[in-house]
Structures are given as C-alpha cells and as structure tokens.
Scaffold this motif. Structure first.
Motif, PDB file in Angstrom:
ATOM      1  N   ASP A   4       0.825  -1.196   0.000  1.00  0.00           N
ATOM      2  CA  ASP A   4       0.000   0.000   0.000  1.00  0.00           C
ATOM      3  C   ASP A   4       0.869   1.260   0.000  1.00  0.00           C
ATOM      4  OD1 ASP A   4       0.791   0.597   2.648  1.00  0.00           O
ATOM      5  OD2 ASP A   4      -1.070  -0.115   3.527  1.00  0.00           O
ATOM      6  N   SER A   5       0.251   2.416  -0.011  1.00  0.00           N
ATOM      7  CA  SER A   5       0.990   3.680  -0.105  1.00  0.00           C
ATOM      8  C   SER A   5       1.824   3.979   1.136  1.00  0.00           C
ATOM      9  CB  SER A   5       0.024   4.838  -0.367  1.00  0.00           C
ATOM     10  OG  SER A   5      -0.895   4.945   0.708  1.00  0.00           O
ATOM     11  N   ASN A   6       1.575   3.264   2.238  1.00  0.00           N
ATOM     12  CA  ASN A   6       2.357   3.435   3.463  1.00  0.00           C
ATOM     13  C   ASN A   6       3.496   2.428   3.574  1.00  0.00           C
ATOM     14  OD1 ASN A   6       0.807   5.596   4.554  1.00  0.00           O
ATOM     15  ND2 ASN A   6      -0.790   4.100   5.037  1.00  0.00           N
ATOM     16  N   VAL A  10      -0.015  -5.776   1.747  1.00  0.00           N
ATOM     17  CA  VAL A  10      -1.450  -6.028   1.711  1.00  0.00           C
ATOM     18  C   VAL A  10      -1.677  -7.536   1.617  1.00  0.00           C
ATOM     19  CG1 VAL A  10      -3.563  -5.635   0.391  1.00  0.00           C
ATOM     20  CG2 VAL A  10      -1.842  -3.823   0.562  1.00  0.00           C
TER      21      VAL A  10
END
Length: 97
Positions: A4-6, A10
């Motif tokens: 994910d963007s962090n 996932v």
C-alpha cells in the motif's frame, strides 16, 4: 498481495496468515520496506528453544537482538511486538511484485 501507499504489505497482516497454531505469545514477525517493493523481515521467538539446533537448520539464525532499523517496523498482529527476552531470530529479505 501487494504494497500500500504506506509501505505495508497487503494481504498478510496477521501471524495466522503465515500458518496455523503459531503461538503469538512467543513468536513475532516484523518487517520494514527498504526500497520500493523490497523488504527485510525478522521472525523471532521468546520460546524456550534449543538455539543451537535452530541455527543448525537456519544457518543465518542468531541469538542477538535485531537492529534498530526495526524500531519503526510493522509487526504482524496476533504475535509479539517486541524482542524483550528473545531467544533466537531469523532475518531475511524479499520483494513484493
């Protein structure tokens, strides 16, 4: 599975995602993204184990504490989230495509 963007993986968020009957009281997994899509991870235990036997099977396993680079790591839920009283650890790197 993906990232994910962090920088969190996932699809694998719990210790039970890796296997069944893993006692989270004694075992933990921490991981951190090193570069885009590349991670380093550490599996560790505080269980009473024969460290020398573990090291025979997992050559790179060690009895030393893991590095400060894991201070900001993500830990899988349901498992240990600190290495206090750690008996052995195994560190490895992997890529998520």
């Amino acid at each position: 599975m993906g990232v994910d963007s962090n920088g969190r993986i996932v699809g694998v968020t719990k210790l039970s995602d890796l296997g069944r009957d893993i006692n989270g009281t004694y075992y933990g997994v921490a991981y951190t993204e090193t570069t885009s899509g590349k991670f380093k991870a550490v599996v560790f235990t505080t269980d009473s184990v024969d460290e020398e036997e573990v090291i025979k099977v997992l050559k790179d396993a060690t009895k030393t504490s893991f590095s400060a680079s894991y201070n900001t790591a993500d830990y899988l839920t349901g498992g240990k989230t600190d290495n206090t009283d750690m008996t052995v650890r195994y560190e490895f790197e992997f890529t998520v495509y």
